[in-house]
Design a protein around this motif. Structure first.
Motif, PDB file in Angstrom:
ATOM      1  N   PHE A 103       0.841  -1.203   0.000  1.00  0.00           N
ATOM      2  CA  PHE A 103       0.000   0.000   0.000  1.00  0.00           C
ATOM      3  C   PHE A 103       0.874   1.249   0.000  1.00  0.00           C
ATOM      4  O   PHE A 103       1.969   1.251   0.550  1.00  0.00           O
ATOM      5  CB  PHE A 103      -0.925  -0.004   1.223  1.00  0.00           C
ATOM      6  N   ALA A 104       0.344   2.287  -0.640  1.00  0.00           N
ATOM      7  CA  ALA A 104       1.129   3.510  -0.813  1.00  0.00           C
ATOM      8  C   ALA A 104       1.406   4.190   0.519  1.00  0.00           C
ATOM      9  O   ALA A 104       2.458   4.799   0.709  1.00  0.00           O
ATOM     10  CB  ALA A 104       0.385   4.455  -1.751  1.00  0.00           C
ATOM     11  N   ASN A 105       0.473   4.108   1.442  1.00  0.00           N
ATOM     12  CA  ASN A 105       0.669   4.783   2.731  1.00  0.00           C
ATOM     13  C   ASN A 105      -0.199   4.112   3.804  1.00  0.00           C
ATOM     14  O   ASN A 105      -0.968   3.196   3.512  1.00  0.00           O
ATOM     15  CB  ASN A 105       0.321   6.276   2.616  1.00  0.00           C
ATOM     16  N   ARG A 106      -0.051   4.594   5.029  1.00  0.00           N
ATOM     17  CA  ARG A 106      -0.782   3.996   6.161  1.00  0.00           C
ATOM     18  C   ARG A 106      -2.292   4.093   5.980  1.00  0.00           C
ATOM     19  O   ARG A 106      -3.033   3.190   6.328  1.00  0.00           O
ATOM     20  CB  ARG A 106      -0.408   4.721   7.469  1.00  0.00           C
ATOM     21  N   LEU A 140       1.535   0.640  13.523  1.00  0.00           N
ATOM     22  CA  LEU A 140       0.790   1.725  14.137  1.00  0.00           C
ATOM     23  C   LEU A 140      -0.434   1.992  13.274  1.00  0.00           C
ATOM     24  O   LEU A 140      -0.329   2.044  12.053  1.00  0.00           O
ATOM     25  CB  LEU A 140       1.643   2.989  14.202  1.00  0.00           C
ATOM     26  N   LEU A 141      -1.580   2.118  13.911  1.00  0.00           N
ATOM     27  CA  LEU A 141      -2.813   2.360  13.148  1.00  0.00           C
ATOM     28  C   LEU A 141      -3.088   3.857  13.089  1.00  0.00           C
ATOM     29  O   LEU A 141      -2.731   4.607  14.001  1.00  0.00           O
ATOM     30  CB  LEU A 141      -3.967   1.607  13.808  1.00  0.00           C
ATOM     31  N   THR A 142      -3.733   4.273  12.014  1.00  0.00           N
ATOM     32  CA  THR A 142      -4.032   5.699  11.849  1.00  0.00           C
ATOM     33  C   THR A 142      -5.173   6.110  12.790  1.00  0.00           C
ATOM     34  O   THR A 142      -5.956   5.273  13.250  1.00  0.00           O
ATOM     35  CB  THR A 142      -4.484   5.999  10.412  1.00  0.00           C
ATOM     36  N   ALA A 143      -5.247   7.425  13.010  1.00  0.00           N
ATOM     37  CA  ALA A 143      -6.341   7.952  13.827  1.00  0.00           C
ATOM     38  C   ALA A 143      -7.680   7.595  13.181  1.00  0.00           C
ATOM     39  O   ALA A 143      -8.659   7.306  13.867  1.00  0.00           O
ATOM     40  CB  ALA A 143      -6.204   9.462  13.972  1.00  0.00           C
ATOM     41  N   GLY A 144      -7.712   7.586  11.850  1.00  0.00           N
ATOM     42  CA  GLY A 144      -8.949   7.250  11.125  1.00  0.00           C
ATOM     43  C   GLY A 144      -9.417   5.841  11.457  1.00  0.00           C
ATOM     44  O   GLY A 144     -10.613   5.610  11.669  1.00  0.00           O
TER      45      GLY A 144
END
Ligand code: GRF
Length: 216
Positions: A64-67, A94-98
């Protein structure tokens, strides 16, 4: 009553996943594992899930291009599988805030220290360096900040003279394997209530005495 549907995210050996597999195999346990996802194809936990007949999926983060893109794929895979509670079990991303917001109050983690002490990696080394007499593990709801969020359940274990990181990790891991299924059970039974970011346990009982280490 319908069982709570769990999605378990792993990256490695999956001993906590195994504890959840064993618990959910018990008759009357109020939750079942619907899907195990790993970001690594060689995670040992995938074999544990397969051996138990549980669906698995590998979603390699490197593709994937980004988190954000990775977390979006993770989230939709979990949603499509009908997952109601996501359990992080040695998931090393690490998971994103989203993602944390998507799964607010439906996302839990187990961490090998008594939070808020010793966040992040090497919590056992941090505990030994600090010279604490007890360490342990924490199951908590996940919030965007790492290793933070309302604490559901903790177990304390002694830190003994002569412990190295492996010895302490093994003692804590035993406690983890008892705590994670218990936390899931409490949630599935509807006994975990959040009040202003503090967890209350409905019908909880405590009959303990203070623990002292060393007894002297
Ligand atoms: C456990 O110590 C857990 O607390 C931490 O990562 C480790 C995972 O171990 N988050 P395992 O893969 O469940 O055996």
């Amino acid at each position: 009553m319908a069982k709570l549907k769990l999605g378990v995210l792993i990256s490695g050996r999956g001993s906590n996943l195994q504890a959840l597999i064993d618990a959910t195999a018990q008759p009357g346990f109020p939750a079942e594992i619907t899907l195990v996802i790993s970001n690594k194809a060689d995670a040992g936990g995938l074999e544990r899930a397969k051996a138990a007949g549980i669906a698995t999926k590998v979603i390699p983060h490197k593709e994937f291009a980004n988190r954000e893109a990775f977390d979006t794929a993770l989230s939709s895979t979990l949603r499509n599988a009908g997952v109601e509670l996501v359990c992080l079990a040695g998931f090393m991303r690490l998971l994103t805030a989203g993602f944390a917001e998507d799964w607010h109050d439906r996302l839990i983690n187990i961490h090998p220290s008594l939070l808020p002490s010793f966040k992040g990696l090497d919590s056992h080394g941090q505990a030994l360096k600090a010279g604490v007499r007890f360490s342990g593990c924490t199951v908590h709801f996940v919030r965007p900040e790492m290793d933070a969020g309302p604490i559901i359940l903790q177990a304390a274990v002694p830190v003994l003279d002569g412990d190295d990181e492996d010895a302490l990790a093994a003692r804590i891991l035993e406690a983890e394997h008892r705590c994670y299924p218990l936390a899931v059970r409490l949630i599935a039974e509807g006994r975990i209530v959040l009040e202003n970011e503090i967890v209350r346990v409905k019908d909880g009982r405590f009959a303990g005495a203070p623990l002292l280490n060393p007894l002297g």
